[in-house]
Design a protein around this motif. Structure first.
Motif: not given
Length: 279
Positions: A158, A160-161, A167, A195-201
């Motif tokens: 995941n 996000r964790t 990541q 599940n993603w966030n801006e760090a993923t992007r």
């Protein structure tokens, strides 16, 4: 001279001449060649590709899909230089097309390879290294059929964790693995569980990813799970499926699950297009 002797001599000469002519005619005569009718071998022009295609589909209890329309000259999803990585769940289009994506890689059903070869339907595989490493060659067979290879992280966490660097290791590490095994680094990435966030992007962009791909529908054992309230496919929808085996599918094989999914798509009047042609 006695008349009898003259007549006898004339008859003898005539007989000798006739015999010689007959012998010469026999010597000159050639035996007639024996003729046979050659076997007719059907030429490639005599083959009926449409009949072959119909027969291939019939083996799986399906009817052939219409060919998808030609993809647009300009892809509707494109990352701008230096811009953020687009996040998509569908493709903007008026055409009655959908896109099939298959995640993970835990199940390696040989029958599924035969199914996809027979049908010639495009799909994109979002692969996780921890799931495929026991048999990279299985997915190589599917890639050789022309199916897309895309990134689904090294170990399926995941995201996000995880922090930004963790990541990046998950995404960039799988980019490198897939390039080593299948020849090119993927352009598309799907975060596990969606599940993603801006760090993923940011991490995906730094690893060379052009788009983060989510979905609108997911295929279960027999039925489709819809995000929209009308519970229907829409033009350009991205469909999620998984490389799942009988244990997860309550005895049904992945191949049968895929056939069920294709029936759902056909029943709503859609055909299947290649995601990489639009992103």
């Amino acid at each position: 001279m006695d008349k009898k002797i003259v007549v006898w001599a004339a008859l003898t000469v005539a007989t000798l001449l006739m015999t010689g002519c007959a012998q010469q005619a026999g010597a000159d005569a050639k035996p007639k060649a024996r003729t046979t009718t050659p076997a007719v071998t059907p030429s490639p022009e005599h083959k009926d590709p449409e009949a072959d295609r119909t027969a291939a589909y019939a083996r799986w209890g399906l009817k052939p899909f219409p060919a998808p329309p030609a993809p647009p000259k300009v892809k509707p999803v494109k990352r701008q230089p230096g811009g953020p990585v687009p996040v998509i769940s569908d493709i903007e289009t008026n055409e009655k097309i959908v896109f099939i994506t298959v995640d993970d890689g835990a199940e390696k059903d040989p029958e599924f390879v035969r199914l996809m070869k027979d049908l010639g339907i495009p799909m994109t595989m979002f692969l996780t290294d921890s799931a495929i490493r026991t048999d990279y060659g299985y997915f190589g067979q599917l890639a050789a059929q022309g199916h897309g290879v895309a990134n689904h992280t090294l170990t399926h966490p995941n995201l996000r964790t995880l922090g930004p660097e963790a990541q990046r290791r998950e995404i960039c590490g799988q980019q490198q693995k897939l390039k080593e095994k299948y020849g090119t680094a993927p352009r598309l990435f799907r975060p596990p569980y969606g599940n993603w966030n801006e760090a993923t992007r940011t991490a995906a962009g730094s690893c060379g990813v052009d788009a983060i791909v989510l979905w609108r529908e997911s295929m279960q054992i027999k039925n489709m799970q819809y995000q929209r309230g009308d519970k229907k496919l829409h033009p350009g929808d991205i469909i999620l499926a998984h490389f799942r085996g009988p244990a997860e599918l309550k005895g049904t094989t992945m191949t049968k699950m895929t056939v069920n999914m294709l029936r759902h798509i056909q029943s709503q009047g859609f055909t299947v297009a290649r995601l990489e042609d639009y992103v």
